[in-house]
Scaffold this active site. Structure first.
Site, PDB file in Angstrom:
ATOM      1  N   SER A 117      -9.643 -19.835 -26.163  1.00 50.50           N
ATOM      2  CA  SER A 117      -9.107 -19.242 -27.389  1.00 50.50           C
ATOM      3  C   SER A 117      -8.200 -18.063 -27.079  1.00 50.50           C
ATOM      4  CB  SER A 117     -10.237 -18.690 -28.256  1.00 50.50           C
ATOM      5  OG  SER A 117     -11.203 -19.645 -28.502  1.00 50.50           O
ATOM      6  N   HIS A 138      -5.697 -26.226 -27.231  1.00 54.28           N
ATOM      7  CA  HIS A 138      -6.603 -25.426 -28.073  1.00 54.28           C
ATOM      8  C   HIS A 138      -6.960 -26.218 -29.323  1.00 54.28           C
ATOM      9  CE1 HIS A 138      -7.180 -21.367 -30.382  1.00 54.28           C
ATOM     10  NE2 HIS A 138      -8.327 -21.888 -30.034  1.00 54.28           N
ATOM     11  N   GLU A 150      -3.330 -26.665 -30.786  1.00 52.62           N
ATOM     12  CA  GLU A 150      -2.304 -25.711 -30.359  1.00 52.62           C
ATOM     13  C   GLU A 150      -2.088 -25.953 -28.862  1.00 52.62           C
ATOM     14  OE1 GLU A 150      -3.558 -21.559 -30.628  1.00 52.62           O
ATOM     15  OE2 GLU A 150      -1.554 -20.945 -31.236  1.00 52.62           O
ATOM     16  N   ASN A 188      -4.650 -17.307 -33.167  1.00 52.65           N
ATOM     17  CA  ASN A 188      -5.465 -16.084 -33.229  1.00 52.65           C
ATOM     18  C   ASN A 188      -4.631 -14.825 -33.396  1.00 52.65           C
ATOM     19  OD1 ASN A 188      -8.129 -17.044 -33.221  1.00 52.65           O
ATOM     20  ND2 ASN A 188      -7.889 -17.637 -31.075  1.00 52.65           N
TER      21      ASN A 188
HETATM   22  N1  LIG Z   1     -16.344 -22.170 -30.986  1.00 51.99           N
HETATM   23  C1  LIG Z   1     -15.115 -22.161 -31.491  1.00 51.99           C
HETATM   24  O1  LIG Z   1     -14.926 -22.086 -32.730  1.00 51.99           O
HETATM   25  C2  LIG Z   1     -13.926 -22.299 -30.583  1.00 51.99           C
HETATM   26  C3  LIG Z   1     -12.698 -22.682 -31.139  1.00 51.99           C
HETATM   27  C4  LIG Z   1     -11.607 -22.891 -30.287  1.00 51.99           C
HETATM   28  C5  LIG Z   1     -11.745 -22.686 -28.929  1.00 51.99           C
HETATM   29  N2  LIG Z   1     -12.953 -22.279 -28.406  1.00 51.99           N
HETATM   30  C6  LIG Z   1     -13.050 -22.118 -26.940  1.00 51.99           C
HETATM   31  O2  LIG Z   1     -13.750 -23.236 -26.426  1.00 51.99           O
HETATM   32  C7  LIG Z   1     -14.471 -22.877 -25.249  1.00 51.99           C
HETATM   33  C8  LIG Z   1     -15.927 -23.264 -25.424  1.00 51.99           C
HETATM   34  O3  LIG Z   1     -16.448 -22.589 -26.541  1.00 51.99           O
HETATM   35  P1  LIG Z   1     -17.783 -23.089 -27.286  1.00 51.99           P
HETATM   36  O4  LIG Z   1     -17.815 -22.381 -28.577  1.00 51.99           O
HETATM   37  O5  LIG Z   1     -17.854 -24.570 -27.232  1.00 51.99           O
HETATM   38  O6  LIG Z   1     -18.911 -22.473 -26.305  1.00 51.99           O
HETATM   39  P2  LIG Z   1     -20.428 -22.900 -26.171  1.00 51.99           P
HETATM   40  O7  LIG Z   1     -21.149 -21.680 -25.724  1.00 51.99           O
HETATM   41  O8  LIG Z   1     -20.903 -23.618 -27.394  1.00 51.99           O
HETATM   42  O9  LIG Z   1     -20.422 -23.982 -24.970  1.00 51.99           O
HETATM   43  C9  LIG Z   1     -20.043 -23.638 -23.666  1.00 51.99           C
HETATM   44  C10 LIG Z   1     -20.720 -24.622 -22.713  1.00 51.99           C
HETATM   45  O10 LIG Z   1     -20.196 -24.395 -21.401  1.00 51.99           O
HETATM   46  C11 LIG Z   1     -21.237 -24.658 -20.490  1.00 51.99           C
HETATM   47  N3  LIG Z   1     -20.919 -24.096 -19.180  1.00 51.99           N
HETATM   48  C12 LIG Z   1     -20.984 -22.811 -18.779  1.00 51.99           C
HETATM   49  N4  LIG Z   1     -20.620 -22.720 -17.476  1.00 51.99           N
HETATM   50  C13 LIG Z   1     -20.290 -23.965 -17.067  1.00 51.99           C
HETATM   51  C14 LIG Z   1     -19.847 -24.526 -15.824  1.00 51.99           C
HETATM   52  N5  LIG Z   1     -19.661 -23.774 -14.738  1.00 51.99           N
HETATM   53  N6  LIG Z   1     -19.631 -25.856 -15.760  1.00 51.99           N
HETATM   54  C15 LIG Z   1     -19.840 -26.657 -16.845  1.00 51.99           C
HETATM   55  N7  LIG Z   1     -20.260 -26.177 -18.043  1.00 51.99           N
HETATM   56  C16 LIG Z   1     -20.486 -24.851 -18.146  1.00 51.99           C
HETATM   57  C17 LIG Z   1     -22.459 -24.037 -21.149  1.00 51.99           C
HETATM   58  O11 LIG Z   1     -23.676 -24.556 -20.594  1.00 51.99           O
HETATM   59  C18 LIG Z   1     -22.253 -24.441 -22.612  1.00 51.99           C
HETATM   60  O12 LIG Z   1     -22.911 -25.664 -22.917  1.00 51.99           O
HETATM   61  C19 LIG Z   1     -14.229 -21.378 -25.059  1.00 51.99           C
HETATM   62  O13 LIG Z   1     -13.177 -21.220 -24.146  1.00 51.99           O
HETATM   63  C20 LIG Z   1     -13.826 -20.907 -26.452  1.00 51.99           C
HETATM   64  O14 LIG Z   1     -13.005 -19.777 -26.424  1.00 51.99           O
HETATM   65  C21 LIG Z   1     -14.045 -22.097 -29.202  1.00 51.99           C
END
Ligand SMILES: NC(=O)c1ccc[n+]([C@@H]2O[C@H](COP(=O)([O-])OP(=O)(O)OC[C@H]3O[C@@H](n4cnc5c(N)ncnc54)[C@H](O)[C@@H]3O)[C@@H](O)[C@H]2O)c1
Length: 294
Positions: A117, A138, A150, A188
Site C-alpha cells: 500500500s 495494488h 493500481e 492513498n
Molecule cells: N488490508 C488491506 O485493506 C490492504 C489493501 C491494499 C493493500 N494491502 C497490502 O497488502 C499486503 C498484505 O496485507 P494484508 O492486509 O493482507 O495483511 P495480513 O496481515 O492479513 O496478511 C499478511 C500475511 O503475510 C504472511 N507472511 C508474513 N511473512 C511472510 C513471509 N516471509 N512469507 C510468506 N508469508 C508471510 C502472514 O503470515 C500473513 O498471513 C500489505 O503489503 C498491505 O499493505 C492491504
C-alpha cells in the site's frame, strides 16, 4: 500461466481467489499453516456466497479451489511460476528480504509484483537483479469485489512488464490504472489526507463522529464515512501510510493528526481491535460495517 501469491492474509487470499477463478493455477505461499488454512476457508466462504447470489455454479467453485495449491516454503512455491504477487505483511525489512529470495529462486523471466500500500516499488526493485521486472499491483480490499488495480511503475519498470501486467489485470475483469512510484501512489495520496482531515475535524470539535460520516456519506455520496472507513482499514495502517507520505515528501500537510497517533498508542485500531471511532465489541455492529463490502 502459473502465479505464486505470497501471503494468505486478507489480501493474499482475495488475490489467489480472483486468479484461480479466472482459471490460473495459483501457488498460495505463507509461513503460517494456519494462515493458509484460514485463507482457503475464506475463499471457500466467499465462493459459497457467490453461488447463493447466482454469480457462479458449484462446479465453478470446485474448479477454482482445485486451481489453488498451498505452500509454506517460498523456494518451493515459486518454482517455475510466471508471476509472483507478494501480499505479505506491510513491513519494509520483510518485503526486502522476500524480494531478495524471490530474485534468487524465480526464473530470470518471472515478473515480481508487490501489493504494497505504501512501500516504494523502486526501493523493493533495488534489492533484485531485475528492477525492470518489478512492479506494483495494488489490489483493493475486498479483492473479488473491487474493480480497481493500481499499477505502479517503479523508476526502472520496463514498458514490457507494465504492458503484461495491465493486460493480465484486464483478463481478471479488473480495471488497471497506471501510476508512477511516489509516496502513497495515487489511491492513498488522496484518500489518507481526507481521512486525516476528518480526524482533525473531530479533534478540533467541529462535529462528532456520526455527523462527520453523515456529511460525507449523504453529501458526497461516499459509500461509507471517512471515520468508519479508517476503522475498517485499521487506524494503525492509516498512521503508517501517512508517515510514509510525511517522510517521503517532507511536507507538513501529511502530518498525522495527534488524535490518530494517540488512538494507535491506546490500541484503538478499529474493527480489528474491537474499537476505533465506533465500538465493535457487539459483533452485530461490526457486521454492519463489513456487510457494506459484500
Ligand atoms: N488490508 C488491506 O485493506 C490492504 C489493501 C491494499 C493493500 N494491502 C497490502 O497488502 C499486503 C498484505 O496485507 P494484508 O492486509 O493482507 O495483511 P495480513 O496481515 O492479513 O496478511 C499478511 C500475511 O503475510 C504472511 N507472511 C508474513 N511473512 C511472510 C513471509 N516471509 N512469507 C510468506 N508469508 C508471510 C502472514 O503470515 C500473513 O498471513 C500489505 O503489503 C498491505 O499493505 C492491504
Amino acid at each position: 500461466m502459473v502465479i505464486a501469491v505470497i501471503g494468505a492474509g486478507t489480501m493474499g487470499n482475495g488475490i489467489a481467489h480472483v486468479f484461480a477463478q479466472h482459471s490460473y493455477k495459483v501457488n498460495l505461499v505463507d509461513i503460517s499453516e494456519d494462515a493458509l488454512k484460514n485463507g482457503v476457508a475464506t475463499i471457500t466462504k466467499n465462493l459459497d456466497r457467490m453461488i447463493v447470489k447466482g454469480k457462479i455454479s458449484e462446479s465453478d467453485k470446485q474448479a477454482t479451489l482445485e486451481n489453488i495449491a498451498k505452500y509454506t516454503s517460498i523456494e518451493k512455491g515459486v518454482r517455475n511460476v510466471d508471476l509472483v504477487v507478494e501480499a505479505a505483511t506491510e513491513n519494509l525489512t520483510l518485503k526486502l528480504k522476500i524480494f531478495k529470495e524471490l530474485d534468487t529462486f524465480c526464473d530470470t523471466n518471472t515478473i515480481l509484483a508487490s501489493n504494497t500500500s505504501s512501500i516504494s516499488i523502486t526501493q523493493i526493485a533495488a534489492v533484485t537483479n531485475r528492477a525492470d521486472k518489478v512492479i506494483g499491483m495494488h489490489f483493493m480490499n475486498p479483492v473479488p469485489i473491487m474493480q480497481l488495480v493500481e499499477i505502479i511503475r517503479g523508476y526502472n519498470t520496463s514498458d514490457n512488464t507494465t504492458k503484461t501486467i495491465m493486460q493480465l489485470s484486464k483478463k481478471l475483469g479488473k480495471t488497471p490504472t497506471e501510476v508512477n512510484d511516489y509516496p502513497g501512489f495515487v489511491a492513498n495520496r488522496i484518500l489518507m489526507p481526507m481521512i486525516n482531515e476528518a480526524i482533525e475535524t473531530l479533534y478540533n470539535g467541529v462535529a462528532g463522529v456520526l455527523e462527520i460520516d453523515t456529511v460525507m456519506k449523504l453529501g458526497m455520496a461516499h459509500p461509507m464515512g471517512p471515520l468508519q472507513l479508517a476503522d475498517f482499514i485499521g487506524i494503525d495502517v492509516c498512521l503508517s501510510i501517512l508517515n510514509v507520505m510525511y517522510d517521503g515528501f517532507k511536507n507538513p500537510k501529511y502530518a498525522p493528526c495527534p488524535l490518530l497517533v494517540n488512538m494507535v498508542r491506546a490500541n484503538k485500531l478499529g474493527v480489528k481491535s474491537g474499537e476505533g471511532f465506533y465500538d465493535y465489541s457487539n459483533s452485530k455492529k461490526a457486521e454492519t460495517v463489513s456487510s457494506q463490502f459484500n
